[in-house]
Design a protein around this motif. Structure first.
Motif, short mmCIF file in Angstrom:
data_model
loop_
_atom_site.label_atom_id
_atom_site.label_comp_id
_atom_site.label_asym_id
_atom_site.label_seq_id
_atom_site.Cartn_x
_atom_site.Cartn_y
_atom_site.Cartn_z
N ASN A 1 21.36 38.13 33.20
CA ASN A 1 21.35 38.67 34.56
C ASN A 1 21.75 37.61 35.58
OD1 ASN A 1 20.43 41.09 33.47
ND2 ASN A 1 18.30 40.49 33.73
N HIS A 2 22.78 36.83 35.27
CA HIS A 2 23.23 35.78 36.17
C HIS A 2 23.72 36.39 37.48
CE1 HIS A 2 25.63 32.37 37.63
NE2 HIS A 2 24.81 31.64 36.90
N HIS A 3 23.42 35.74 38.60
CA HIS A 3 23.76 36.32 39.90
C HIS A 3 25.27 36.35 40.17
CE1 HIS A 3 23.61 32.00 40.76
NE2 HIS A 3 24.36 32.25 41.81
N LEU A 4 26.07 35.58 39.44
CA LEU A 4 27.52 35.61 39.60
C LEU A 4 28.22 36.48 38.55
CD1 LEU A 4 28.32 31.90 40.52
CD2 LEU A 4 28.24 33.89 42.02
N ARG A 5 27.45 37.30 37.85
CA ARG A 5 28.02 38.17 36.83
C ARG A 5 29.14 39.05 37.36
NH1 ARG A 5 27.18 43.25 34.45
NH2 ARG A 5 27.59 43.20 32.22
N PRO A 6 29.02 39.64 38.56
CA PRO A 6 30.13 40.46 39.07
C PRO A 6 31.42 39.66 39.26
CG PRO A 6 28.13 40.97 40.27
CD PRO A 6 27.83 39.77 39.41
N LEU A 7 31.31 38.41 39.67
CA LEU A 7 32.50 37.57 39.83
C LEU A 7 33.17 37.32 38.49
CD1 LEU A 7 34.38 35.70 41.47
CD2 LEU A 7 32.74 33.87 40.99
N TYR A 8 32.39 37.00 37.48
CA TYR A 8 32.96 36.76 36.15
C TYR A 8 33.55 38.03 35.56
CZ TYR A 8 31.00 32.12 36.30
OH TYR A 8 30.72 30.83 36.66
N ARG A 9 32.93 39.15 35.84
CA ARG A 9 33.47 40.43 35.37
C ARG A 9 34.81 40.72 36.03
NH1 ARG A 9 29.86 45.88 35.17
NH2 ARG A 9 31.02 46.89 33.53
N LEU A 10 34.91 40.39 37.34
CA LEU A 10 36.18 40.56 38.05
C LEU A 10 37.25 39.65 37.47
CD1 LEU A 10 37.79 41.74 40.46
CD2 LEU A 10 36.99 39.77 41.77
N LEU A 11 36.90 38.40 37.17
CA LEU A 11 37.87 37.48 36.57
C LEU A 11 38.33 37.99 35.21
CD1 LEU A 11 36.31 34.03 37.50
CD2 LEU A 11 38.38 35.06 38.43
N ALA A 12 37.42 38.55 34.44
CA ALA A 12 37.79 39.11 33.14
C ALA A 12 38.69 40.34 33.32
CB ALA A 12 36.55 39.48 32.35
N LEU A 13 38.41 41.16 34.31
CA LEU A 13 39.26 42.32 34.60
C LEU A 13 40.67 41.88 34.98
CD1 LEU A 13 36.88 44.72 36.53
CD2 LEU A 13 38.23 45.30 34.53
N VAL A 14 40.76 40.86 35.83
CA VAL A 14 42.07 40.35 36.24
C VAL A 14 42.82 39.78 35.03
CG1 VAL A 14 43.23 38.56 37.62
CG2 VAL A 14 41.42 39.95 38.64
N SER A 15 42.12 39.03 34.20
CA SER A 15 42.75 38.46 33.00
C SER A 15 43.22 39.56 32.06
CB SER A 15 41.77 37.55 32.26
OG SER A 15 41.41 36.46 33.06
N GLY A 16 42.37 40.56 31.84
CA GLY A 16 42.75 41.68 30.98
C GLY A 16 43.91 42.46 31.56
N GLY A 17 43.91 42.64 32.87
CA GLY A 17 45.03 43.33 33.52
C GLY A 17 46.33 42.57 33.40
N TYR A 18 46.25 41.23 33.54
CA TYR A 18 47.45 40.40 33.38
C TYR A 18 48.00 40.51 31.95
CZ TYR A 18 50.43 36.32 32.89
OH TYR A 18 51.48 35.49 32.62
N VAL A 19 47.11 40.43 30.97
CA VAL A 19 47.53 40.50 29.57
C VAL A 19 48.14 41.88 29.28
CG1 VAL A 19 46.72 40.46 27.18
CG2 VAL A 19 45.91 38.74 28.79
N LEU A 20 47.53 42.93 29.80
CA LEU A 20 48.06 44.28 29.59
C LEU A 20 49.42 44.45 30.26
CD1 LEU A 20 47.69 47.13 28.46
CD2 LEU A 20 46.47 47.71 30.57
N ALA A 21 49.54 43.99 31.51
CA ALA A 21 50.82 44.09 32.22
C ALA A 21 51.90 43.29 31.50
CB ALA A 21 50.66 43.60 33.66
N PHE A 22 51.54 42.09 31.04
CA PHE A 22 52.48 41.27 30.28
C PHE A 22 52.95 42.01 29.04
CE2 PHE A 22 53.14 38.36 26.72
CZ PHE A 22 54.18 37.58 27.22
N GLY A 23 52.04 42.65 28.34
CA GLY A 23 52.41 43.38 27.13
C GLY A 23 53.31 44.56 27.40
N ILE A 24 52.99 45.33 28.43
CA ILE A 24 53.79 46.52 28.74
C ILE A 24 55.19 46.12 29.19
CG2 ILE A 24 54.02 48.45 30.37
CD1 ILE A 24 50.93 48.68 30.25
N ILE A 25 55.27 45.16 30.11
CA ILE A 25 56.60 44.71 30.58
C ILE A 25 57.36 44.06 29.43
CG2 ILE A 25 57.80 43.18 32.18
CD1 ILE A 25 55.39 43.58 34.09
N GLY A 26 56.64 43.28 28.61
CA GLY A 26 57.29 42.63 27.47
C GLY A 26 57.84 43.63 26.48
N LEU A 27 57.11 44.71 26.26
CA LEU A 27 57.59 45.75 25.33
C LEU A 27 58.85 46.43 25.89
CD1 LEU A 27 56.82 46.90 22.61
CD2 LEU A 27 55.50 48.64 23.80
N MET A 28 58.87 46.66 27.20
CA MET A 28 60.06 47.26 27.80
C MET A 28 61.25 46.30 27.75
SD MET A 28 58.58 49.48 31.03
CE MET A 28 58.15 48.06 31.98
#
Length: 143
Positions: free
Chosen positions: A8-35
């Motif tokens: 229950n770390h108080h910065l958990r939402p920040l780390y979750r946001l960073l993980a979302l951004v990282s996952g979004g970058y990896v997904l976008a990279f994969g989709i554009i790369g496939l095209m």
């Protein structure tokens, strides 16, 4: 060992946001790369196709799509699933980054990595692993 990780770390939402951004970058990279690499061989090593500044081939694009979806879904579900996924995927990114750095100029460079791709893999792995360290939730203590 898990008892030493914060819950229950108080910065958990920040780390979750960073993980979302990282996952979004990896997904976008994969989709554009496939095209961009459509029609190329799956493990094409001669291609100089770059997406978001990184070299890619269809195999790397498919892997990026799968990992990106996994990270995004685990971030949306939460409930400690994200703790396990971030930790394992973060370590996986770091291990793959190191192995590909070792095999850059060989025939074993199946994912068509460059030095920049290795560095980005290591950074994303570090971000996800750190997010995993601080994303555990537990029962709230009664006051």
């Amino acid at each position: 060992m898990l008892s030493h990780l914060p819950t229950n770390h108080h910065l958990r939402p920040l780390y979750r946001l960073l993980a979302l951004v990282s996952g979004g970058y990896v997904l976008a990279f994969g989709i554009i790369g496939l095209m961009q690499t459509s029609g190329a061989e799956l493990f094409d090593q001669a291609s100089t196709t770059t997406v978001l500044g990184l070299r890619t081939n269809p195999a790397f694009a498919y892997a990026s799509i799968g990992v990106g979806i996994l990270v995004l879904l685990s971030a949306l579900v939460g409930r400690n699933l994200d703790f396990y996924v971030y930790s394992l995927v973060g370590l996986g990114f770091q291990v793959v980054g190191m192995f590909m750095l070792a095999f850059l100029r060989t025939d074993a460079n199946y994912l068509n990595f460059s030095v920049a791709t290795c560095v980005v893999s290591l950074v994303i792995g570090l971000v996800l692993f750190t997010a995993g360290l601080y994303s555990r939730v537990g029962a709230r203590a009664a006051h």
